[in-house]
Write an enzyme that holds these catalytic residues in place. Sequence first.
Site, PDB file in Angstrom:
ATOM      1  N   GLY A  63       0.743  -1.259   0.047  1.00 21.36           N
ATOM      2  CA  GLY A  63      -0.231  -0.234  -0.279  1.00 21.36           C
ATOM      3  C   GLY A  63       0.933   1.216  -0.007  1.00 21.36           C
ATOM      4  O   GLY A  63       2.250   1.106  -0.147  1.00 21.36           O
ATOM      5  N   ARG A  64       0.252   1.694   0.743  1.00 15.52           N
ATOM      6  CA  ARG A  64       1.099   3.451   0.369  1.00 15.52           C
ATOM      7  C   ARG A  64       2.255   3.370   2.300  1.00 15.52           C
ATOM      8  O   ARG A  64       2.665   4.694   1.913  1.00 15.52           O
ATOM      9  CB  ARG A  64       0.350   4.587   0.500  1.00 15.52           C
ATOM     10  N   TYR A  95       5.988  -5.094  -5.998  1.00 14.94           N
ATOM     11  CA  TYR A  95       5.625  -4.896  -6.868  1.00 14.94           C
ATOM     12  C   TYR A  95       5.987  -3.555  -8.182  1.00 14.94           C
ATOM     13  O   TYR A  95       7.665  -3.665  -7.582  1.00 14.94           O
ATOM     14  CB  TYR A  95       4.717  -3.554  -6.564  1.00 14.94           C
ATOM     15  N   CYS A 126       4.721  -6.176  -1.991  1.00 13.96           N
ATOM     16  CA  CYS A 126       4.056  -5.386  -2.454  1.00 13.96           C
ATOM     17  C   CYS A 126       4.697  -4.176  -2.526  1.00 13.96           C
ATOM     18  O   CYS A 126       6.140  -3.943  -3.370  1.00 13.96           O
ATOM     19  CB  CYS A 126       2.202  -5.042  -2.598  1.00 13.96           C
ATOM     20  N   HIS A 127       5.048  -2.611  -2.091  1.00 17.88           N
ATOM     21  CA  HIS A 127       5.342  -1.550  -1.847  1.00 17.88           C
ATOM     22  C   HIS A 127       6.730  -1.605  -0.410  1.00 17.88           C
ATOM     23  O   HIS A 127       7.339  -1.005   0.025  1.00 17.88           O
ATOM     24  CB  HIS A 127       4.585  -0.017  -1.288  1.00 17.88           C
ATOM     25  N   GLU A 152       5.543   4.514   2.081  1.00 18.19           N
ATOM     26  CA  GLU A 152       6.526   5.613   1.583  1.00 18.19           C
ATOM     27  C   GLU A 152       6.654   5.946   2.741  1.00 18.19           C
ATOM     28  O   GLU A 152       7.943   6.536   3.124  1.00 18.19           O
ATOM     29  CB  GLU A 152       5.404   6.295   0.471  1.00 18.19           C
TER      30      GLU A 152
END
Length: 387
Positions: free
Chosen positions: A282-283, A332, A312-313, A286
């Site tokens: 997801g985000r 990802y 993923c992320h 970050e």
Amino acid sequence: MKRRVLMLCGDFMEDQEAMVPFQALQAYGLAVDAVCPGKKAGDVCRTCIHQLSPTHQTYSESRGHNFTLNATFNDVEAENYDGLIIPGGRAPEYLAIDASVVDLVKKFTDSTKAIAAICHGQLVLAAAGSVKGRKCTAYPTLGPVLVAAGAHWVEPETLAACVVDGNIITGATYEGHPEFIRAFVKALGGNTTGSDRRVLFLCGDFMEDYEVAVPFQSLQALGCHVDGACPKKRSGDICATVVHDFEGDQTYSEKPGHNFTLTADFEAIDASSYDALVIPGGRAPEYLALDKKVIELVKQFMKAKKPVASICHGQQILAAAGVLQGRNCTAYPAVKLNVILSGATWLEPDPIHRCFTDGNLVTGAAWPSHPEFVSQLMALLDVGVSF
């Protein structure tokens, strides 16, 4: 012989109530066929997210992921399956008045095979006469119709409630997935080993909904102690999640997901008390990758050579922690640059559901890879399901 389960789907079934058991059961080694009346393998069912709020009298509804069916309803024969599972949401409202659905459920009922229904899925059982004389629970508003259908209604004390009456397993909502899935596996003849493991999830606001819920509840269903912690938050606090999905654009769309309740205080986390670490995508990664305490925690797990599973992320955090040097890793595709610049050997996720294990490290590209992702983590933890 491999156990085979049928999942009865429909448009606007509850998102997690479809995907969590679908992927968890596959991770345990079962075959799961997801079908919907009027649709065929490869078609999509739109899902919904039902979320309770302390300020509203009932749950809200928003769009979830698109769920891709992997079998065709008209090809289904009840005798080819060991069990049936029925998600909730709004789909059961119309599935319950579909004659072909009711006939199919009656065949499972008459054969006394394992049947599991959750939330509003019990409407379909009521229509098929499957709950007459049986103890069952459901989302509380279904009480009157289940009583009218002849069931012995069990009021859910919490929304995680689950009731087992012989081959019939019923749950109140997705909050009860761990017990619900565990009971269904047991009804199918499954036994769990290595269930004393302790696993920590590294959470943050706007982590991907499936990427926390599916592995979290899959491990809980195996009996593992699983904690979710987030920097600057405490046990009982909420992390908002997001739905990342492909809907015809050049990149994924983002929609609000379920609220995720944390179970541990981040500041009190002791890495030595856990057997493994999981990092959802997801985000959230970050900004979690900028948190020094997060980086130190990841380094502790990797230095101790404990299982670390990132999807993923999530690999943005591994890259920032400098723990990918010389490792084989996927992620990802948009995170490929982070992985390569960190000194790892990039493994192309083709197809997207591919996962890879390199020593103590499991990496996956996106939520379609959850069956492989959870299964490979289970192998490192020496946790399993036997039939």
